[in-house]
Design an enzyme around this catalytic site. Structure first.
Site, PDB file in Angstrom:
ATOM      1  N   SER A 291       0.827  -1.211   0.000  1.00  0.00           N
ATOM      2  CA  SER A 291       0.000   0.000   0.000  1.00  0.00           C
ATOM      3  C   SER A 291       0.860   1.260   0.000  1.00  0.00           C
ATOM      4  O   SER A 291       2.005   1.255   0.442  1.00  0.00           O
ATOM      5  CB  SER A 291      -0.902   0.024   1.230  1.00  0.00           C
ATOM      6  OG  SER A 291      -1.685  -1.137   1.304  1.00  0.00           O
TER       7      SER A 291
HETATM    8  N1  SAH Z   1      -0.956  -4.997   3.980  1.00  0.00           N
HETATM    9  C1  SAH Z   1      -0.193  -5.283   2.779  1.00  0.00           C
HETATM   10  C2  SAH Z   1      -0.928  -4.858   1.513  1.00  0.00           C
HETATM   11  C3  SAH Z   1      -1.480  -6.036   0.937  1.00  0.00           C
HETATM   12  S1  SAH Z   1      -2.325  -6.000  -0.601  1.00  0.00           S
HETATM   13  C4  SAH Z   1       1.189  -4.664   2.813  1.00  0.00           C
HETATM   14  O1  SAH Z   1       1.486  -3.921   3.750  1.00  0.00           O
HETATM   15  O2  SAH Z   1       1.989  -4.975   1.936  1.00  0.00           O
HETATM   16  C5  SAH Z   1      -3.711  -7.011  -0.126  1.00  0.00           C
HETATM   17  C6  SAH Z   1      -3.392  -8.404   0.308  1.00  0.00           C
HETATM   18  O3  SAH Z   1      -4.614  -9.010   0.702  1.00  0.00           O
HETATM   19  C7  SAH Z   1      -2.826  -9.295  -0.810  1.00  0.00           C
HETATM   20  O4  SAH Z   1      -1.621  -9.852  -0.395  1.00  0.00           O
HETATM   21  C8  SAH Z   1      -3.918 -10.344  -1.007  1.00  0.00           C
HETATM   22  O5  SAH Z   1      -3.399 -11.625  -1.351  1.00  0.00           O
HETATM   23  C9  SAH Z   1      -4.578 -10.365   0.362  1.00  0.00           C
HETATM   24  N2  SAH Z   1      -5.934 -10.897   0.390  1.00  0.00           N
HETATM   25  C10 SAH Z   1      -6.938 -10.733  -0.514  1.00  0.00           C
HETATM   26  N3  SAH Z   1      -8.039 -11.371  -0.118  1.00  0.00           N
HETATM   27  C11 SAH Z   1      -7.753 -11.976   1.070  1.00  0.00           C
HETATM   28  C12 SAH Z   1      -8.478 -12.792   1.992  1.00  0.00           C
HETATM   29  N4  SAH Z   1      -9.759 -13.143   1.779  1.00  0.00           N
HETATM   30  N5  SAH Z   1      -7.863 -13.239   3.097  1.00  0.00           N
HETATM   31  C13 SAH Z   1      -6.562 -12.894   3.362  1.00  0.00           C
HETATM   32  N6  SAH Z   1      -5.818 -12.126   2.530  1.00  0.00           N
HETATM   33  C14 SAH Z   1      -6.404 -11.655   1.402  1.00  0.00           C
END
Ligand code: SAH
Length: 229
Positions: free
Chosen positions: A75
């Protein structure tokens, strides 16, 4: 013709990831309305370059989202700061749940601010990388789980705060139920063709909702990701 050139001190390629660039990012966040000094300090102390591919490290302290592979993104720092600030709400939560570990950066920022972070990711390969980073940076208060975050982490609930870092198609009520009374969940939710960042506070018999503005996140998907080959 002779060109006179000055010899600059070598940065060894590390110039773009120095404390100076990190401090510049923090000044930018402050100028853009992030007011909780604890959050700014946590961002100043978290090496974002350690959470992205080396090829992108020169861009680590720009205020932009960056790709982390497997179609996912780390993000934008302003969004990380805003979500963290809204979730903390001036208090000091003990136990926080994060849905969407991704690179692990948001969890690392939280690690300096709350006692224990429980973070859930559906893509195993991303989770493995994130675990390696937590280990390397000696972040010992982050607990990880390979699971569908829609379900939260029932055995650890209730939480003093929840951050969802992928956009839900509707407010995930299962997660609201895992908040302590008075605790805040920050979650992007798709509404009317846009995504709105919501701060949802658990009340005695329901919840209050505040709209923090428009955002862009990858979608919150259902179930575990199939192993990629
Ligand atoms: N917090 C992260 C940003 C992640 S982007 C950072 O600091 O880098 C969003 C993430 O959510 C992705 O890795 C994706 O695989 C995950 N995601 C999407 N749907 C999900 C779900 N149902 N359960 C757990 N993770 C999920």
């Amino acid at each position: 013709m002779i060109h006179r050139r000055k010899l600059e001190p070598s940065t060894g390629g590390r110039g773009m990831t120095s404390q100076g660039t990190r401090d510049r990012l923090v000044r930018r966040l402050r100028d853009h309305g992030i007011a909780d000094e604890r959050v700014l300090e946590a961002i100043a102390n978290t090496p974002r370059h350690a959470f992205i591919d080396e090829a992108l490290s020169s861009r680590a302290y720009e205020d932009t989202a960056l790709p982390i592979g497997l179609g996912q993104t780390i993000s934008q720092p302003w969004v990380v700061a805003r979500m963290t600030e809204a979730m903390l709400d001036g208090g000091t939560p003990e136990k926080v749940l994060e849905v969407g570990t991704g690179s692990g950066y948001q969890a690392a920022v939280l690690s300096a601010l709350v006692s224990r972070i429980f973070t859930v990711e559906r893509v195993e390969e991303l989770l493995k990388q994130a675990r390696r980073r937590f280990h390397k940076l000696k972040l010992k208060n982050i607990y990880t789980r390979h699971a569908d975050g829609h379900l939260g982490w029932p055995s650890q609930a209730p939480f003093d705060g929840i951050l969802v870092t992928a956009a839900a198609s509707a407010l995930p009520i299962e997660l609201v139920a895992q908040l302590k009374e008075g605790a805040v969940m920050v979650v992007p939710v798709a509404r009317g063709g846009m995504q709105r960042l919501l701060a949802v506070r658990r009340t005695e018999d329901g919840y209050d909702e505040e709209d923090l503005g428009g955002v862009i996140f990858v979608p919150l998907l259902a179930g575990l990701a199939k192993a990629e080959r």
